[in-house]
Structures are given as C-alpha cells and as structure tokens.
Design an enzyme around this catalytic site. Sequence first.
Site, PDB file in Angstrom:
ATOM      1  N   ASP A  16      -4.153  48.235 -21.653  1.00 30.01           N
ATOM      2  CA  ASP A  16      -3.860  47.797 -23.006  1.00 30.01           C
ATOM      3  C   ASP A  16      -2.347  47.907 -23.209  1.00 30.01           C
ATOM      4  OD1 ASP A  16      -4.294  47.366 -25.925  1.00 30.01           O
ATOM      5  OD2 ASP A  16      -3.651  49.457 -26.013  1.00 30.01           O
ATOM      6  N   ALA A  17      -1.795  47.111 -24.109  1.00 29.92           N
ATOM      7  CA  ALA A  17      -0.347  47.131 -24.318  1.00 29.92           C
ATOM      8  C   ALA A  17       0.066  48.060 -25.453  1.00 29.92           C
ATOM      9  CB  ALA A  17       0.153  45.713 -24.591  1.00 29.92           C
ATOM     10  N   TYR A  18      -0.392  47.762 -26.661  1.00 27.84           N
ATOM     11  CA  TYR A  18       0.129  48.415 -27.850  1.00 27.84           C
ATOM     12  C   TYR A  18      -0.512  49.781 -28.080  1.00 27.84           C
ATOM     13  CZ  TYR A  18       2.149  43.850 -28.553  1.00 27.84           C
ATOM     14  OH  TYR A  18       2.863  42.685 -28.372  1.00 27.84           O
ATOM     15  N   ARG A  47      -0.062  49.738 -38.718  1.00 27.73           N
ATOM     16  CA  ARG A  47      -0.904  49.738 -37.528  1.00 27.73           C
ATOM     17  C   ARG A  47      -2.382  49.647 -37.896  1.00 27.73           C
ATOM     18  NH1 ARG A  47      -1.913  48.149 -32.471  1.00 27.73           N
ATOM     19  NH2 ARG A  47      -2.909  49.756 -31.191  1.00 27.73           N
ATOM     20  N   SER A 123      -4.313  42.383 -23.457  1.00 25.92           N
ATOM     21  CA  SER A 123      -3.917  42.767 -24.815  1.00 25.92           C
ATOM     22  C   SER A 123      -4.342  41.736 -25.850  1.00 25.92           C
ATOM     23  CB  SER A 123      -2.393  42.926 -24.871  1.00 25.92           C
ATOM     24  OG  SER A 123      -1.937  43.141 -26.180  1.00 25.92           O
ATOM     25  N   ASN A 124      -4.504  42.227 -27.081  1.00 25.18           N
ATOM     26  CA  ASN A 124      -4.669  41.340 -28.228  1.00 25.18           C
ATOM     27  C   ASN A 124      -3.399  40.573 -28.535  1.00 25.18           C
ATOM     28  OD1 ASN A 124      -7.352  41.978 -28.837  1.00 25.18           O
ATOM     29  ND2 ASN A 124      -6.803  43.601 -30.267  1.00 25.18           N
TER      30      ASN A 124
END
Length: 230
Positions: A16-18, A47, A123-124
């Site tokens: 995942d990125a964030y 967030r 990622s989203n």
Amino acid sequence: MPDPDQFNTVKACVFDAYGTLFDVHSAVARHRHRIGAEADAVSALWRRKQLEYTWLRSLMQRHADFQTITEQALDHALSVHQLPDASLRRDLLSAYGSLDCYPEVPAVLAALREAGLRTAILSNGSPDMLAAAVDSAGLGDHLDAVLSIESVGVFKPDPRSYRLALDRLGLSARQVLFHSSNGWDVAGAATFGFHVAWINRFAAPRECLPGEPDVELQSLEPVPGLLGRG
C-alpha cells in the site's frame, strides 16, 4: 518473529502507498506554523474523510479518482476547522503530491529487489498522484510496478482492486506478501488470500473484521529478514 518458512512461497512484496510507504501527515506538518494548534486535528480529519469517501463512493457506485477525493476531503476538513485560506488549500494539496516516505523505505525496497523478490505498489491513489510521490521519494528504481485502482474503477478493499497485483505480476495470491499500515486494508487483503504484513506504526488496535495478518510489525525494516533475505 514468525518462521521464514511461513513465507517460502512468496515471490513478490506488494505495498500500500499512503500510510505504509508515505507519511500522509507530512503535508500538514510542512504547514503546521500556518494552521496552528489544530494542525494535527486537521490532518487526522483530512485522512479520515479521504478514506470514508472512497468507501462511500464505492457503495454509491459514484466513483471519482483519488485526487478528487483528496481535494474534497481537505475541503471538508478546512471547513470544519474554519480555515478558508485558498493559498493554504493550494499549498497543502501541493505538499500531498510529494509526501515524505518513511525513512526505512528505500533501503527495504532495495534489499528485497537485490534478494530477487519483485516489488510493487498497489494503491487507491490515482496514477498521476502515485507517479509524483514515487518520483519525489526516489523510489522508482526499487519498484517493478506501480498499480492504481483506477484501472478497475473501484477502491480497496474490493477484491477486484487486489486482483490487479496478480494480473500484473502473473502470480497467485499465496505468492504475494502484501503490506499495509491500514487495518481495514489488512483485513481486505487477508480475506482476498494474500499473505499480509500489518505495518502497525502507531500501535492501533485490530479491526473487528474478517481476515487476520500473518505478522504485525512496527515498521518495514524487519521485512527482508522476515523473508529470510536480510
């Protein structure tokens, strides 16, 4: 620490990125002096709404890309905290395009690649957002793929989003170790069938959802050793 043999089928590490690779609160941190005492609350609400809007839009079948959702979530947070400064909004969004990566990330990705494992982001984030973040952090040479859910038009934890990694890498779910700092993402990835490492950076409690992580870590630093590649 689990037995490395637990992961002897793993051929790729997907991240995942964030929140996992990139510090989502670093954008507000850069402008803390302009926001004042409410800076942490603004960042937390930004967030939270960012995530809520992905889930709600998926349920409503009213998809928008993650850039749009990020902007709308920020607008909500700034409205709640009565911060109407247009220049602050612009600068926060600019900062979100070049978030700080966590300090261990480059070395961990490099070690995994050197050990013969494939690495990818799933990622989203929209493609442009992810490209900017990866470039800003200098991670491009450490990744085999950067995958955005935009190609299927539905956000995690929908199973179609996780399948993107299998289709791109040509692997089965049990050949992937997926890493996320987000408990809901951990639950979704584990339910999908991935091996899962929960990067629980802030000692959050487990979500009351189906799907358990294989391992819980405080950072990504132990991952190469966990896989017997350290």
